[in-house]
Design a protein around this motif. Structure first.
Motif, PDB file in Angstrom:
ATOM      1  N   ILE A  15      -2.739   8.776  -4.127  1.00  0.00           N
ATOM      2  CA  ILE A  15      -2.316   8.368  -5.571  1.00  0.00           C
ATOM      3  C   ILE A  15      -0.831   8.535  -5.375  1.00  0.00           C
ATOM      4  O   ILE A  15      -0.098   7.389  -5.481  1.00  0.00           O
ATOM      5  CB  ILE A  15      -2.688   9.101  -6.710  1.00  0.00           C
ATOM      6  N   PHE A  16      -0.192   9.534  -4.608  1.00  0.00           N
ATOM      7  CA  PHE A  16       1.174   9.620  -4.298  1.00  0.00           C
ATOM      8  C   PHE A  16       1.648   8.714  -3.414  1.00  0.00           C
ATOM      9  O   PHE A  16       3.075   8.361  -3.537  1.00  0.00           O
ATOM     10  CB  PHE A  16       1.446  11.043  -4.390  1.00  0.00           C
ATOM     11  N   LEU A  17       0.909   8.443  -2.569  1.00  0.00           N
ATOM     12  CA  LEU A  17       1.363   7.221  -1.534  1.00  0.00           C
ATOM     13  C   LEU A  17       1.452   6.107  -2.164  1.00  0.00           C
ATOM     14  O   LEU A  17       2.354   5.263  -1.848  1.00  0.00           O
ATOM     15  CB  LEU A  17       0.268   7.427  -0.275  1.00  0.00           C
ATOM     16  N   GLY A  18       0.811   5.774  -2.926  1.00  0.00           N
ATOM     17  CA  GLY A  18       1.016   4.491  -3.935  1.00  0.00           C
ATOM     18  C   GLY A  18       2.306   4.487  -4.625  1.00  0.00           C
ATOM     19  O   GLY A  18       3.076   3.583  -4.658  1.00  0.00           O
ATOM     20  N   ILE A  19       2.452   5.599  -5.342  1.00  0.00           N
ATOM     21  CA  ILE A  19       3.684   5.792  -6.119  1.00  0.00           C
ATOM     22  C   ILE A  19       4.952   5.698  -4.943  1.00  0.00           C
ATOM     23  O   ILE A  19       5.854   5.068  -5.617  1.00  0.00           O
ATOM     24  CB  ILE A  19       3.851   7.231  -6.773  1.00  0.00           C
ATOM     25  N   LEU A  20       4.846   6.274  -3.826  1.00  0.00           N
ATOM     26  CA  LEU A  20       5.854   6.289  -2.891  1.00  0.00           C
ATOM     27  C   LEU A  20       6.144   4.661  -2.476  1.00  0.00           C
ATOM     28  O   LEU A  20       7.016   4.219  -2.467  1.00  0.00           O
ATOM     29  CB  LEU A  20       5.615   7.140  -1.775  1.00  0.00           C
ATOM     30  N   ILE A  21       5.045   4.114  -2.374  1.00  0.00           N
ATOM     31  CA  ILE A  21       5.154   2.664  -1.789  1.00  0.00           C
ATOM     32  C   ILE A  21       5.713   2.034  -2.891  1.00  0.00           C
ATOM     33  O   ILE A  21       6.638   0.956  -2.638  1.00  0.00           O
ATOM     34  CB  ILE A  21       3.846   2.062  -1.469  1.00  0.00           C
ATOM     35  N   ALA A  22       5.578   1.964  -4.306  1.00  0.00           N
ATOM     36  CA  ALA A  22       6.092   1.165  -5.348  1.00  0.00           C
ATOM     37  C   ALA A  22       7.719   1.711  -5.363  1.00  0.00           C
ATOM     38  O   ALA A  22       8.637   0.782  -5.562  1.00  0.00           O
ATOM     39  CB  ALA A  22       5.444   1.795  -6.578  1.00  0.00           C
ATOM     40  N   SER A  23       8.154   3.001  -5.115  1.00  0.00           N
ATOM     41  CA  SER A  23       9.468   3.345  -4.886  1.00  0.00           C
ATOM     42  C   SER A  23      10.130   2.474  -3.874  1.00  0.00           C
ATOM     43  O   SER A  23      11.414   2.230  -4.013  1.00  0.00           O
ATOM     44  CB  SER A  23       9.559   4.880  -4.856  1.00  0.00           C
TER      45      SER A  23
END
Length: 125
Positions: free
Chosen positions: A106-114
């Motif tokens: 989930i945090f990898l997805g947030i990181l990718i969005a960033s």
């Protein structure tokens, strides 16, 4: 202009989430018994957890401080991506298919969005 404003909102929202969860929280909780047990549970030595916290704090600061050079930010993004991927692998190996195994993704997805919004903003500058 609206897309630049949207990209700024996405960048700052996702980057602040990463900063809080990967910089502030580890700094405040890394020496608690539950955090130490979490590292032991995955089979890692305590010194690994301590080193990980130092790099998480440095990476989080790198992402949130605008004056940091883009090339250094790229390393921080890569470091967090590896961290999230290997955290997920570690939990899958030890705990099987449960929420803790998917949580880092989930945090990898947030990181990718960033990361994507970071590059969109830098193209528009």
């Amino acid at each position: 202009m609206t897309s630049t404003k949207t990209n700024k909102i996405i960048f700052w929202t996702t980057t602040v989430i990463i900063f809080i969860m990967e910089g502030v929280m580890p700094a405040l909780t890394s020496q608690t018994e539950i955090a130490k047990e979490g590292i032991r549970h995955l089979g890692y030595p305590e010194y690994f957890g301590n080193a990980l916290v130092v790099f998480k704090i440095l990476g989080a600061l790198t992402l949130i401080i605008p004056q940091v050079p883009k090339r250094i930010k790229e390393w921080a993004y890569a470091g967090f991506a590896f961290d999230f991927i290997f955290a997920s692998i570690s939990h899958f190996a030890i705990d099987g298919m449960d929420f803790q195994s998917f949580f880092p993704l989930i945090f990898l997805g947030i990181l990718i969005a960033s990361y994507i919004s970071f590059h969109k903003l830098n193209k528009s500058n």
